[in-house]
Motif scaffolding. Sequence first.
Motif, PDB file in Angstrom:
ATOM      1  N   GLN A   3      32.559  11.712  48.211  1.00 26.37           N
ATOM      2  CA  GLN A   3      32.005  13.038  47.950  1.00 26.37           C
ATOM      3  C   GLN A   3      30.488  13.004  48.103  1.00 26.37           C
ATOM      4  O   GLN A   3      29.827  12.063  47.666  1.00 26.37           O
ATOM      5  CB  GLN A   3      32.375  13.482  46.541  1.00 26.37           C
ATOM      6  CG  GLN A   3      32.020  14.928  46.248  1.00 26.37           C
ATOM      7  CD  GLN A   3      32.524  15.349  44.877  1.00 26.37           C
ATOM      8  OE1 GLN A   3      33.086  14.550  44.151  1.00 26.37           O
ATOM      9  NE2 GLN A   3      32.329  16.601  44.545  1.00 26.37           N
ATOM     10  N   LEU A   4      29.929  14.031  48.743  1.00 21.96           N
ATOM     11  CA  LEU A   4      28.494  14.092  48.936  1.00 21.96           C
ATOM     12  C   LEU A   4      27.806  14.354  47.605  1.00 21.96           C
ATOM     13  O   LEU A   4      28.291  15.115  46.770  1.00 21.96           O
ATOM     14  CB  LEU A   4      28.137  15.188  49.939  1.00 21.96           C
ATOM     15  CG  LEU A   4      28.573  14.950  51.391  1.00 21.96           C
ATOM     16  CD1 LEU A   4      28.212  16.150  52.249  1.00 21.96           C
ATOM     17  CD2 LEU A   4      27.922  13.686  51.941  1.00 21.96           C
ATOM     18  N   ASN A   5      26.668  13.727  47.412  1.00 27.98           N
ATOM     19  CA  ASN A   5      25.893  13.954  46.206  1.00 27.98           C
ATOM     20  C   ASN A   5      25.101  15.247  46.379  1.00 27.98           C
ATOM     21  O   ASN A   5      24.402  15.416  47.371  1.00 27.98           O
ATOM     22  CB  ASN A   5      24.937  12.777  45.982  1.00 27.98           C
ATOM     23  CG  ASN A   5      24.272  12.822  44.622  1.00 27.98           C
ATOM     24  OD1 ASN A   5      23.596  13.784  44.270  1.00 27.98           O
ATOM     25  ND2 ASN A   5      24.446  11.764  43.850  1.00 27.98           N
ATOM     26  N   ILE A  58      32.051   7.693  29.440  1.00 27.72           N
ATOM     27  CA  ILE A  58      32.555   8.310  30.669  1.00 27.72           C
ATOM     28  C   ILE A  58      31.931   7.625  31.889  1.00 27.72           C
ATOM     29  O   ILE A  58      30.767   7.225  31.848  1.00 27.72           O
ATOM     30  CB  ILE A  58      32.275   9.827  30.702  1.00 27.72           C
ATOM     31  CG1 ILE A  58      30.776  10.119  30.562  1.00 27.72           C
ATOM     32  CG2 ILE A  58      33.043  10.546  29.608  1.00 27.72           C
ATOM     33  CD1 ILE A  58      30.425  11.588  30.664  1.00 27.72           C
ATOM     34  N   PRO A  59      32.705   7.478  32.962  1.00 26.53           N
ATOM     35  CA  PRO A  59      32.117   6.940  34.188  1.00 26.53           C
ATOM     36  C   PRO A  59      31.068   7.905  34.729  1.00 26.53           C
ATOM     37  O   PRO A  59      31.312   9.114  34.830  1.00 26.53           O
ATOM     38  CB  PRO A  59      33.315   6.841  35.143  1.00 26.53           C
ATOM     39  CG  PRO A  59      34.538   6.948  34.286  1.00 26.53           C
ATOM     40  CD  PRO A  59      34.143   7.780  33.102  1.00 26.53           C
ATOM     41  N   ALA A  60      29.907   7.388  35.069  1.00 27.85           N
ATOM     42  CA  ALA A  60      28.831   8.250  35.559  1.00 27.85           C
ATOM     43  C   ALA A  60      29.226   8.972  36.844  1.00 27.85           C
ATOM     44  O   ALA A  60      28.741  10.071  37.117  1.00 27.85           O
ATOM     45  CB  ALA A  60      27.569   7.423  35.784  1.00 27.85           C
ATOM     46  N   GLY A  65      25.715  14.449  40.551  1.00 29.10           N
ATOM     47  CA  GLY A  65      24.418  13.858  40.815  1.00 29.10           C
ATOM     48  C   GLY A  65      24.314  12.372  40.565  1.00 29.10           C
ATOM     49  O   GLY A  65      23.366  11.730  41.014  1.00 29.10           O
ATOM     50  N   PHE A  66      25.290  11.799  39.852  1.00 31.39           N
ATOM     51  CA  PHE A  66      25.254  10.368  39.565  1.00 31.39           C
ATOM     52  C   PHE A  66      26.042   9.595  40.620  1.00 31.39           C
ATOM     53  O   PHE A  66      26.977  10.115  41.228  1.00 31.39           O
ATOM     54  CB  PHE A  66      25.840  10.075  38.181  1.00 31.39           C
ATOM     55  CG  PHE A  66      24.919  10.416  37.046  1.00 31.39           C
ATOM     56  CD1 PHE A  66      24.078   9.466  36.491  1.00 31.39           C
ATOM     57  CD2 PHE A  66      24.895  11.705  36.532  1.00 31.39           C
ATOM     58  CE1 PHE A  66      23.228   9.782  35.444  1.00 31.39           C
ATOM     59  CE2 PHE A  66      24.045  12.036  35.487  1.00 31.39           C
ATOM     60  CZ  PHE A  66      23.209  11.074  34.942  1.00 31.39           C
ATOM     61  N   SER A  67      25.665   8.353  40.805  1.00 27.45           N
ATOM     62  CA  SER A  67      26.390   7.491  41.736  1.00 27.45           C
ATOM     63  C   SER A  67      26.543   6.118  41.098  1.00 27.45           C
ATOM     64  O   SER A  67      25.914   5.805  40.087  1.00 27.45           O
ATOM     65  CB  SER A  67      25.629   7.376  43.064  1.00 27.45           C
ATOM     66  OG  SER A  67      24.285   7.035  42.855  1.00 27.45           O
ATOM     67  N   LYS A  68      27.372   5.301  41.697  1.00 25.28           N
ATOM     68  CA  LYS A  68      27.633   3.962  41.162  1.00 25.28           C
ATOM     69  C   LYS A  68      26.376   3.109  41.262  1.00 25.28           C
ATOM     70  O   LYS A  68      25.748   3.059  42.313  1.00 25.28           O
ATOM     71  CB  LYS A  68      28.768   3.307  41.962  1.00 25.28           C
ATOM     72  CG  LYS A  68      29.221   1.965  41.435  1.00 25.28           C
ATOM     73  CD  LYS A  68      30.380   1.429  42.271  1.00 25.28           C
ATOM     74  CE  LYS A  68      30.891   0.108  41.700  1.00 25.28           C
ATOM     75  NZ  LYS A  68      29.909  -0.976  41.781  1.00 25.28           N
ATOM     76  N   LEU A  90      22.388   9.951  23.921  1.00 28.88           N
ATOM     77  CA  LEU A  90      23.032   9.768  25.219  1.00 28.88           C
ATOM     78  C   LEU A  90      22.527   8.453  25.788  1.00 28.88           C
ATOM     79  O   LEU A  90      21.319   8.280  26.001  1.00 28.88           O
ATOM     80  CB  LEU A  90      22.677  10.923  26.159  1.00 28.88           C
ATOM     81  CG  LEU A  90      23.293  10.857  27.558  1.00 28.88           C
ATOM     82  CD1 LEU A  90      24.806  11.064  27.500  1.00 28.88           C
ATOM     83  CD2 LEU A  90      22.650  11.903  28.478  1.00 28.88           C
ATOM     84  N   VAL A  91      23.438   7.509  25.995  1.00 28.41           N
ATOM     85  CA  VAL A  91      23.062   6.190  26.496  1.00 28.41           C
ATOM     86  C   VAL A  91      23.423   6.106  27.979  1.00 28.41           C
ATOM     87  O   VAL A  91      24.591   6.239  28.352  1.00 28.41           O
ATOM     88  CB  VAL A  91      23.757   5.068  25.707  1.00 28.41           C
ATOM     89  CG1 VAL A  91      23.423   3.704  26.299  1.00 28.41           C
ATOM     90  CG2 VAL A  91      23.341   5.119  24.237  1.00 28.41           C
ATOM     91  N   ILE A  92      22.401   5.907  28.791  1.00 29.49           N
ATOM     92  CA  ILE A  92      22.561   5.928  30.245  1.00 29.49           C
ATOM     93  C   ILE A  92      22.626   4.493  30.764  1.00 29.49           C
ATOM     94  O   ILE A  92      21.648   3.745  30.677  1.00 29.49           O
ATOM     95  CB  ILE A  92      21.391   6.692  30.905  1.00 29.49           C
ATOM     96  CG1 ILE A  92      21.360   8.138  30.398  1.00 29.49           C
ATOM     97  CG2 ILE A  92      21.493   6.643  32.424  1.00 29.49           C
ATOM     98  CD1 ILE A  92      20.043   8.839  30.615  1.00 29.49           C
ATOM     99  N   GLY A  93      23.778   4.121  31.286  1.00 29.65           N
ATOM    100  CA  GLY A  93      23.930   2.812  31.915  1.00 29.65           C
ATOM    101  C   GLY A  93      24.150   2.973  33.403  1.00 29.65           C
ATOM    102  O   GLY A  93      24.937   2.244  33.994  1.00 29.65           O
ATOM    103  N   ALA A  94      23.470   3.939  33.988  1.00 33.74           N
ATOM    104  CA  ALA A  94      23.706   4.271  35.407  1.00 33.74           C
ATOM    105  C   ALA A  94      22.380   4.606  36.082  1.00 33.74           C
ATOM    106  O   ALA A  94      22.163   5.691  36.568  1.00 33.74           O
ATOM    107  CB  ALA A  94      24.660   5.465  35.504  1.00 33.74           C
ATOM    108  N   ARG A  95      21.483   3.638  36.088  1.00 31.91           N
ATOM    109  CA  ARG A  95      20.160   3.853  36.684  1.00 31.91           C
ATOM    110  C   ARG A  95      20.231   3.724  38.204  1.00 31.91           C
ATOM    111  O   ARG A  95      20.839   2.795  38.737  1.00 31.91           O
ATOM    112  CB  ARG A  95      19.180   2.829  36.113  1.00 31.91           C
ATOM    113  CG  ARG A  95      17.804   2.863  36.725  1.00 31.91           C
ATOM    114  CD  ARG A  95      16.877   1.849  36.068  1.00 31.91           C
ATOM    115  NE  ARG A  95      15.961   2.484  35.120  1.00 31.91           N
ATOM    116  CZ  ARG A  95      15.413   1.870  34.082  1.00 31.91           C
ATOM    117  NH1 ARG A  95      15.709   0.609  33.829  1.00 31.91           N
ATOM    118  NH2 ARG A  95      14.580   2.518  33.290  1.00 31.91           N
TER     119      ARG A  95
END
Length: 275
Positions: A3-5, A58-60, A65-68, A90-95
């Motif tokens: 899917q396109l971001n 949740i998986p980012a 707008g988020f990607s792996k 909110l803890v962001i583990g998807a930098r």
Amino acid sequence: MPQLNPLDDPAADPFEVARDAAARIAELTGVEHHDLALTLGSGWGRAAELIGETTHTIPATEVPGFSKPALEGHVGTLRSVLLPNGTRALVIGARTHYYEGHGVRRVVHSVRTAAATGASVMILTNGAGGIKEHWKPGTPVLISDHINLTADSPLEGATFIDLTDLYSSRLRAIAHGLAPDLDEGVYVQFRGPHYETPAEVQMAKTIGGHIVGMSTALEAIAARQAGMEVLGFSLITNLAAGIQTTPLSHQEVIEAGRAAEPVISRLLADVVAAI
């Protein structure tokens, strides 16, 4: 087909994408509002378990707008954490790192999303190289200011944002109150992904830098634009090139982070509790 971001469309409004992302987080977690947000870089991950009760993970990639994450050590999730005082983090583990080549909008999307969830405080952490020779691997350092050497900015058009006291003196005072021996330094963001040369490290030192890395500065600017108060922490995972005599390696960064994780995560959790 992947899917396109939506952020890859130049005509897209990045703030609208952030609002969509915040709405999706609320839908997936059932939590309408978050009070603060943390981006956990290399070595800081355990803080997510220590700051409170993770009620939703949740998986980012399920959020617009988020990607792996491209980097080992980054888990690619978003967590809603209930703090002991009843507030939400909110803890962001998807930098997304600048060197991945996705553009600045993708780099700062997590920060803008955090702001759209209601967070008024943004805590940015990273693993980085140290220029001060007395810093040992595993040393946590507060970021007092930054120098942005990416030659880029998350601000678009005639958008003028004051960056005085970008790294909040109020929040740094709280951290010093809990750990009086915490050192501070100026963070220098290079483009990466290559490590800096010894000459570049000396340049950073000459212009006032103490910490070198490949993240954080662009995110901090976006956080200030969003009206957030910013606290920055670096984990010194190694001495920078030319300061230490052995070659640098990403494995060294990961190992130093793992070794220091229990101590620095406890420190970060204590700071969060005091904010």
